[in-house]
Design a protein around this motif. Sequence first.
Motif, PDB file in Angstrom:
ATOM      1  N   UNK A  93      19.306 -23.376  -4.549  1.00 56.52           N
ATOM      2  CA  UNK A  93      18.426 -24.156  -3.825  1.00 56.52           C
ATOM      3  C   UNK A  93      17.980 -23.555  -2.561  1.00 56.52           C
ATOM      4  N   UNK A  94      18.727 -22.606  -1.937  1.00 56.50           N
ATOM      5  CA  UNK A  94      18.382 -22.123  -0.564  1.00 56.50           C
ATOM      6  C   UNK A  94      17.120 -21.308  -0.906  1.00 56.50           C
ATOM      7  N   UNK A  95      16.187 -21.416   0.077  1.00 56.76           N
ATOM      8  CA  UNK A  95      14.830 -20.681   0.097  1.00 56.76           C
ATOM      9  C   UNK A  95      15.091 -19.602   1.114  1.00 56.76           C
ATOM     10  N   UNK A  96      16.137 -18.733   0.871  1.00 56.55           N
ATOM     11  CA  UNK A  96      16.579 -17.525   1.779  1.00 56.55           C
ATOM     12  C   UNK A  96      15.316 -16.756   2.130  1.00 56.55           C
ATOM     13  N   UNK A  97      14.848 -16.176   1.147  1.00 56.70           N
ATOM     14  CA  UNK A  97      13.744 -15.324   1.232  1.00 56.70           C
ATOM     15  C   UNK A  97      12.259 -15.954   1.022  1.00 56.70           C
TER      16      UNK A  97
ATOM     17  N   UNK B 216      16.060  -6.490  -7.923  1.00 55.75           N
ATOM     18  CA  UNK B 216      16.438  -5.573  -6.749  1.00 55.75           C
ATOM     19  C   UNK B 216      17.969  -5.799  -6.667  1.00 55.75           C
ATOM     20  N   UNK B 217      18.664  -4.977  -5.719  1.00 53.28           N
ATOM     21  CA  UNK B 217      20.155  -5.064  -5.515  1.00 53.28           C
ATOM     22  C   UNK B 217      20.643  -6.379  -5.241  1.00 53.28           C
ATOM     23  N   UNK B 218      20.034  -7.045  -4.235  1.00 50.43           N
ATOM     24  CA  UNK B 218      20.571  -8.436  -3.775  1.00 50.43           C
ATOM     25  C   UNK B 218      19.917  -9.573  -4.824  1.00 50.43           C
TER      26      UNK B 218
ATOM     27  N   UNK C 268      11.867 -16.344  -6.742  1.00 47.82           N
ATOM     28  CA  UNK C 268      10.797 -17.323  -7.258  1.00 47.82           C
ATOM     29  C   UNK C 268       9.825 -17.584  -6.290  1.00 47.82           C
ATOM     30  N   UNK C 269       8.893 -18.516  -6.574  1.00 43.31           N
ATOM     31  CA  UNK C 269       7.659 -18.627  -5.552  1.00 43.31           C
ATOM     32  C   UNK C 269       8.288 -19.241  -4.184  1.00 43.31           C
TER      33      UNK C 269
END
Length: 320
Positions: free
Chosen positions: A69-73, A88-90, A96-97
């Motif tokens: 649930x974390x919107x880290x990026x 990608x690697x991570x 998602x959006x």
Amino acid sequence: MTTMTKKADKIDRLAELMQTSEVTSGASLWREAMRRLRASKMAIIGAVIIALFVLLAIVGPWLAPHSPSAQTWRGEVFANKGQFVGARGDNWFGLDHLGRDMFSRILVGARQTLMVGVVSMLIGLIVGALVGVLSGAAATLGGRTGERVDTVIMRFTDIMLSLPSLLLAVSIAAVMGQSLTTVMIAVGVVQIPIFARLLRGSMLVQGSSDYVLAAKALGIRKKRIVLTQILPNSLSPVIVQATLSLATAIIEAAALSYLGLGNPDPAIPEWGVMLAQAERFFDNEPMMAAYPAIGIIITALGFTLLGEAMREALDPKLRG
């Protein structure tokens, strides 16, 4: 008085002997079915898929590399002006959006999907089996009252079966309100007439068997025959249907979630909800929808393959 006691004891001994014979026969049937299942490639493939899905649902939350649930990026997604970040690697499945890790959401969502499917199937199985036993027992025991009870129950199940399953589930979910519990109840209710009719029909078939006629000739009470002989020998098709219904329940639950009738909290990952969220971005990032869709398809396929293999293994016409 002594003669009546001896006769009753003799009937009880004969009934016990007959019941033991049926149990042995039933055990032999299941042993033969297990042998056929072990030799069936379809059953093995289905069992492997189900085992992997269940394992994923159990350990998925601990295997998830990031919080689902974390919107880290989130900043990175908005910085790209709508261009989604792919694998990608991570982030093995990309983002998602809202900048959440798709791989973690797929892993955690498997548990929710499994829980919805199993609970829905159990609701349909338990309630449907009770209705089927009541109707089958009434029809088997005979009498005007029994026939009337059987007729009323079967006409009600016919009405439910005449309605499209998804339409009925949507109607129930719309009345009860948006929640994951609503989805499970709605899908479970749809399964009730299927189990009821199947068990009732199986009991009627068993009711005309030779061992039932022999039990009646011995003077054994009809209720005892139904509970100790007819019902246990009528459960095989119900068990097979339960496996097949799991696949249907998962698909229908995902459909209700896709229509917005599932969990109202979009932060909690569930494959049907993830499909609904991905619809708006299908043109730019189709893989957002592909990952949960593939998971649903493969899981439903596993239950279907195992269920069909069990049906063939338990079918006396197909036993060599």
